[in-house]
Design an enzyme around this catalytic site. Structure first.
Site, short mmCIF file in Angstrom:
data_model
loop_
_atom_site.label_atom_id
_atom_site.label_comp_id
_atom_site.label_asym_id
_atom_site.label_seq_id
_atom_site.Cartn_x
_atom_site.Cartn_y
_atom_site.Cartn_z
N GLU B 158 0.89 -0.81 -0.21
CA GLU B 158 -0.01 -0.33 -0.18
C GLU B 158 0.97 1.91 -0.08
O GLU B 158 1.90 1.19 0.65
CB GLU B 158 -0.67 0.50 1.24
N GLU B 163 -2.27 11.29 2.95
CA GLU B 163 -3.10 11.52 4.06
C GLU B 163 -3.32 12.16 5.18
O GLU B 163 -2.44 13.26 5.14
CB GLU B 163 -3.05 10.10 4.98
#
Lengths: 469, 288
Positions: B158, B163
């Site tokens: 990932e 974020e």
């Protein structure tokens, strides 16, 4: 270097020439070469010393302790010195002062007043901000109310509601802190350091509000004046916390959706000028403020019927037709009372308006001897609702003291009263009452001292007087 | 005066151009061939030839205790005026108190290596957890599937290009997860944008993905480089990002609550008054 200086002075000469031409021919636009004079964009307030022109103005007239402030070098966040404030104990005054400069500043490029603060104990500063400026009536005052500070140095940020307004400011800092009641913190010290206006760039999500963000409705009549209240500016800080600032009205642009009904000036004063409905809203720096006021004006308020009783037969409390028998206190502010009372001029005729009444009174400064009089006259006007208002006519007895059982509201001691309900009120009309001085007042009405008003819709009173036919 | 000014500008731009020369200490992928551009120029639902919708709350809030229910309704995801809008709403929906959206390019656009960037304006407030990220194409959903070629997270790898936590409006996070470094032990770095906020305007979030390193940048600032060498210092680490044919797909979502944003209660999120909140995406571009 010398060459450069010469160039600049030449430029100034050229600019002055441009200005002269402009003055000579008033119709001309400003040339692109003209630069308007501005005040220096200096954001420093107190770094290690008073910034240029800064001085200390304690609110002595309001009871502030002028000795409470000092500059110290034994407790600093950075550099050599800091501002120290000694908060007195309850009852011994308070810390309250403005720090204004004689060297006016252009603060328009900044977005916050910032400082480091620390206290000898956890405390809440009642009010701290900027924009106290007697010369412009505190037009751009902004402050945080209830700023919590801790016992370690931390940075605090007071966002500027709209810095573009601050092109000529002298009020760089003001604060007010004291023990407001027995048990509130007092007898402690707090320090401020590195006080300055800054361009943080990290202030976002501007949320102005009027009327505390509520959408309100109100009845009014032509000639009445209302105020825009609950003016705040909230922004999100880098910390992720929202910070709310109490903002002066002049930061806002007010709008009335129907300027034939009401207009608003830059101080947030609403003048009702005609019949109809209008909505009052505001914009701050391009952002629509939360909250509004819808005003429904029924037009001109009719005059109350003109009294016809001869002056010799009257002891008047409130009327333009007679000389008052005594001065009265129309805003006794009884504990628990929610009533807002004002004396308003309706085209020259003074009237008494009552809003949100639960209970209030009219306290006579001198008692009225109504032994030879038989009635109390009062005119009542209601704009909405037709429910009743209760009135109590009180004789306070030879001891000249209003004595009431706080649980029952009934007169005690040597007091006596008569209670009457003003009913049959008609919306949009004056209703006149001649109330007989009955009940316990039949035998005791030589020391009439108060009228108590209980409940009812919003109402207006005029022509309050005792009389005999 | 004017001439001098222009000279200065020229000198400055020369300096800037020269400063683009690579630092010998860094591994840089210089990739300028546009292979995918989603400009969000057609109003309505996201282009179904590129995007899939992830729906519902999966298992344990997508494995992170997230509080939202994802839908494909325009109230939660829509393209308008050249911008993709993902909106987190407070509403009762299938026993959840919040709705939002998550879209992905699985089976529709998958790739390995390159420069990936998106221009995004972020939301703000308690519980807001937007992300622009990628998963290995052999990712097995939490619910499991019948496909023998898929494997459970973190084996597929990932890459979290962006974020962000709504209570830190100036901080972006860039992270990588794979066996040996995943979840709370991911390889990660944050960057605090100076004198600006991420919710008050658009910023470009991107990575440069080469076989042995991934560079993370925001606007013109490269703030993180995660390398194979760095990962392989971790016991049991498996740098899956250059495995043969290990393609990744792209995801965009706005979660509400969850582990990453410190699990605020629904009441805290509602009482903050911040909802609805929107994540705006102007474009996504991939260069190789």
């Amino acid at each position: 270097m010398e060459n450069k200086v010469y160039k600049i002075s030449k430029l100034i000469a050229l600019l002055s020439l441009g200005l002269t031409v402009f003055l000579a021919s008033c119709e001309r636009e400003f040339s692109d070469d003209v630069e308007f004079a501005t005040f220096p964009p200096n954001g420093d307030v107190f770094i290690d010393n008073f910034s240029p022109g800064l001085d200390f103005f304690p609110f002595v007239g309001d009871g502030a302790d002028p000795q409470a402030f000092s500059v110290v070098n034994d407790m600093v966040f950075s550099g050599t010195s800091a501002m120290r404030f000694d908060v007195p104990n309850f009852g011994d005054g308070f810390v309250g002062a403005a720090f204004n400069t004689t060297a006016n500043r252009d603060l328009s490029e900044f977005d916050a007043l910032t400082f480091y603060a620390k206290a000898s104990q956890g405390a809440t500063i009642n009010e701290i901000g900027f924009g106290v400026n007697a010369a412009n009536g505190n037009r751009f005052q902004a402050a945080v109310s209830g700023l919590e500070i801790s016992t370690r140095w931390e940075k605090y940020v007071i966002p500027i509601p709209d810095a573009s307004r601050l092109i000529d400011e002298t009020g760089l800092l003001f604060l007010s802190e004291g023990a407001s009641f027995e048990g509130d913190e007092g007898g402690y010290i707090f320090w401020l350091d590195e006080v300055r206006f800054e361009t943080l760039g990290t202030i976002g999500q501007p949320r102005p509000a009027i009327f505390s963000g509520q959408d309100l409705t109100e009845q009014a009549f032509t000639g009445s004046t209302l105020n825009v209240t609950g003016l705040t500016f909230t922004a999100n800080l880098e910390s992720g916390e929202n910070q709310t600032v109490i903002a002066a009205p002049s930061y806002f642009n007010f709008e009335s959706s129907n300027t034939d009904v009401a207009i608003v000036n830059e101080l947030g004063e609403i003048s009702v000028i005609g019949a109809g409905t209008t909505q009052i809203t505001a914009i701050l720096n391009g952002v629509l403020a939360e909250g509004s006021l819808e005003i429904t004006s029924t037009g001109g308020l009719p005059f109350a019927p003109t009294p016809t009783v001869p002056e010799a037969n009257v002891r008047s409390i409130f009327s333009d037709a007679y000389t008052n028998a005594t001065a009265s206190n129309f805003t006794p502010n009884f504990g628990g009372s929610t009533t807002e009372t004002s004396i308003v001029s309706n085209n020259g005729d003074n009237i008494l308006t009552y809003t949100n009444n639960n209970f209030t009174g009219i306290i006579f400064e001198n008692t009225v001897d109504a032994s030879s009089l038989g009635f109390l006259h009062v005119d009542v006007f209601v704009q909405d609702g037709t429910s009743s208002v209760d009135i109590q006519i009180r004789d306070i007895g030879p001891d000249q003291t209003l004595e009431t059982d706080v649980n029952t509201g009934l007169p005690i001691g040597d007091d006596a009263d008569f209670r009457f309900t003003l009913n049959g009120l008609t919306q949009g009309q004056w209703t006149s009452f001649d109330i007989p001085l009955s009940g316990d007042l039949v035998n005791q009405r030589d020391n009439l001292g108060a009228l108590i008003l209980v409940g009812g819709p919003n109402f207006i009173l005029d022509n309050i007087y005792f009389f005999t036919n | 005066m004017k001439t001098n000014y222009i000279k200065y500008v020229l000198v400055l731009s020369l300096v800037i151009l020269f400063s683009c020369e690579t630092d010998e200490g860094q591994t840089v992928a210089t990739l300028n061939t546009l292979v995918m551009a989603e400009e969000f120029n057609v109003d309505g639902a996201p282009n179904s030839e590129l995007w899939n919708f992830d729906m519902g709350n999966s298992i344990n809030g997508w494995g992170n205790n997230e509080l939202q229910y994802y839908t494909d309704r325009p109230e939660n995801v829509v393209v308008e005026n050249g911008v993709l809008i993902i909106t987190a709403q407070q509403e009762s929906f299938d026993n959840f108190q919040f709705t939002s959206a998550r879209i992905n390019t699985r089976d529709k656009f998958e790739f390995q290596f390159g420069r990936v960037e998106a221009r995004i304006q972020l939301p703000v407030g308690v519980g807001m957890w937007p992300a622009f990220w990628m998963l290995g194409a052999n990712w097995e959903p939490l619910e499991g599937d019948d496909d023998p070629t898929t494997v459970a997270w973190p084996a597929p790898g990932e890459i979290d290009i962006m974020e962000y936590r709504g209570f830190e409006p100036t901080i972006v996070h860039g992270s990588m997860h794979a066996p040996g470094f995943s979840g709370a032990n991911a390889l990660t770095k944050t960057f605090r944008i100076p004198n600006d906020r991420l919710d008050s305007g658009f910023h470009i979030y991107g990575i440069e993905w080469s076989p042995d390193a991934v560079n993370f940048y925001i606007d013109d600032v490269l703030y993180n480089q995660i390398t194979r060498a760095q990962a392989e210092e971790i016991e049991g680490a498996n740098w899956v990002f250059d495995d043969e044919d290990q393609e990744f797909f792209i995801l965009l979502n706005l979660a509400v609550g969850g582990d990453f944003v410190q699990n605020p209660s629904s009441a805290d999120i509602i009482n903050s008054g911040a909802l609805p909140q929107r994540m705006l995406v102007d474009y996504i571009r991939v260069y190789q």
